[in-house]
Write an enzyme that holds these catalytic residues in place. Sequence first.
Site, PDB file in Angstrom:
ATOM      1  N   HIS A 147      42.679  46.624  33.189  1.00 35.80           N
ATOM      2  CA  HIS A 147      41.284  47.033  33.329  1.00 35.80           C
ATOM      3  C   HIS A 147      41.048  48.537  33.197  1.00 35.80           C
ATOM      4  O   HIS A 147      39.931  48.998  33.419  1.00 35.80           O
ATOM      5  CB  HIS A 147      40.736  46.544  34.672  1.00 35.80           C
ATOM      6  CG  HIS A 147      40.528  45.066  34.722  1.00 35.80           C
ATOM      7  ND1 HIS A 147      41.574  44.187  34.874  1.00 35.80           N
ATOM      8  CD2 HIS A 147      39.406  44.313  34.637  1.00 35.80           C
ATOM      9  CE1 HIS A 147      41.107  42.957  34.890  1.00 35.80           C
ATOM     10  NE2 HIS A 147      39.793  43.001  34.751  1.00 35.80           N
ATOM     11  N   SER A 186      42.075  39.702  31.968  1.00 35.38           N
ATOM     12  CA  SER A 186      41.335  39.502  33.208  1.00 35.38           C
ATOM     13  C   SER A 186      41.357  38.020  33.583  1.00 35.38           C
ATOM     14  O   SER A 186      42.412  37.410  33.624  1.00 35.38           O
ATOM     15  CB  SER A 186      39.912  40.054  33.069  1.00 35.38           C
ATOM     16  OG  SER A 186      39.266  40.149  34.318  1.00 35.38           O
ATOM     17  N   GLU A 198      49.013  43.052  36.147  1.00 35.17           N
ATOM     18  CA  GLU A 198      48.044  44.106  36.441  1.00 35.17           C
ATOM     19  C   GLU A 198      47.107  43.670  37.546  1.00 35.17           C
ATOM     20  O   GLU A 198      46.824  42.484  37.719  1.00 35.17           O
ATOM     21  CB  GLU A 198      47.285  44.514  35.176  1.00 35.17           C
ATOM     22  CG  GLU A 198      46.392  43.464  34.559  1.00 35.17           C
ATOM     23  CD  GLU A 198      44.924  43.655  34.878  1.00 35.17           C
ATOM     24  OE1 GLU A 198      44.571  44.641  35.558  1.00 35.17           O
ATOM     25  OE2 GLU A 198      44.132  42.812  34.433  1.00 35.17           O
TER      26      GLU A 198
END
Length: 337
Positions: free
Chosen positions: A308, A110, A241
């Site tokens: 995620h 992240s 991502e």
Amino acid sequence: MIRYPILDEKATIGITAPSSGIPKEMHGMLESAIQNLKDEGYSVVSGDTAWTQEKAKSASARKRAEEFNEMMRDESIGLIFPPWGGELLIETLEYIDFDNIRGKWILGYSDISFLLLAITLNRGIATAHGTGLIDLRGEESDETTGKWKAVLSNKEGDTVIQYSSEKYQEDWDYDNSTPHIFILTEETYWKTVSGHEEKLEGRLLGGCMDAIRHLIGTSFGDVESFKENHIPDEPILWYLENCEMSVVELRRTLVHMKLAGWFKDASAIMFGRSSSDMPVEGYTVEDVYQELSEELGIPIVYDIDCGHMPPQITLINGAYAEVEVKGGKGVVSQTFR
């Protein structure tokens, strides 16, 4: 040349929050994750920032950077392990002492992608994109998540192999977690734009696009210099991502990366699963991947175990990877060379 840290069995793990810390009402989750590490034989040193959170960050940018720098200087620490991601790690980059980055692992995903990619690009030191500490608070880890220890214990010159998960988690539900935290209900299926088996290879680089796209145009995001200085004449195998971007924002971001030269000489791109990939006026994420594959002339694989929608494979920035995707299953081989 890439330098690879190594995680010893009895290493000291440093916990610091260069992005977001854990708010007081959730301290029990962090305490549980720390205890699990101790039960496995690791020593743990926890910084102040891991336990605080206010105004979308754990502390001021300077304090977050200073705590990270201190843990980087501490020779007893073998792994720096942020509790999770967040929003504003980018504020710390100008205060982090890149000249004194040591050969020790940093593991996360992240918003932590900022730091991971910046360190590998600027220092040629491998960094680890994978589980966050807070997701190790369960009684056990699923097979995919639990592989992080084996990957980080790999020695230079060795190869470690990981496999796609059996099932993944569609939605987060902190109140109804399983013994291994994640609620793994959906069947994992890795897809290819070509619709056929794909074999990919190259030096891994990547992370969360919401974060790393902001490195473009800065001294921390010079992909071309990294290639020249550390992996001359070798292709990059990107893994990316999407956390929160709409399909059209995803498209803008990928075009931005292309125009910035990030995909020059790329061998392929792998995309993680995303819950944000909703169509816009009939424009789908599959359309985005198809267009990008045609523009770059390279294979694209998507819905891999990254990001995620856990669990996720531990991917090493800088490692040489060989990936095979066939029948919805994936095998990722990473060599530390």
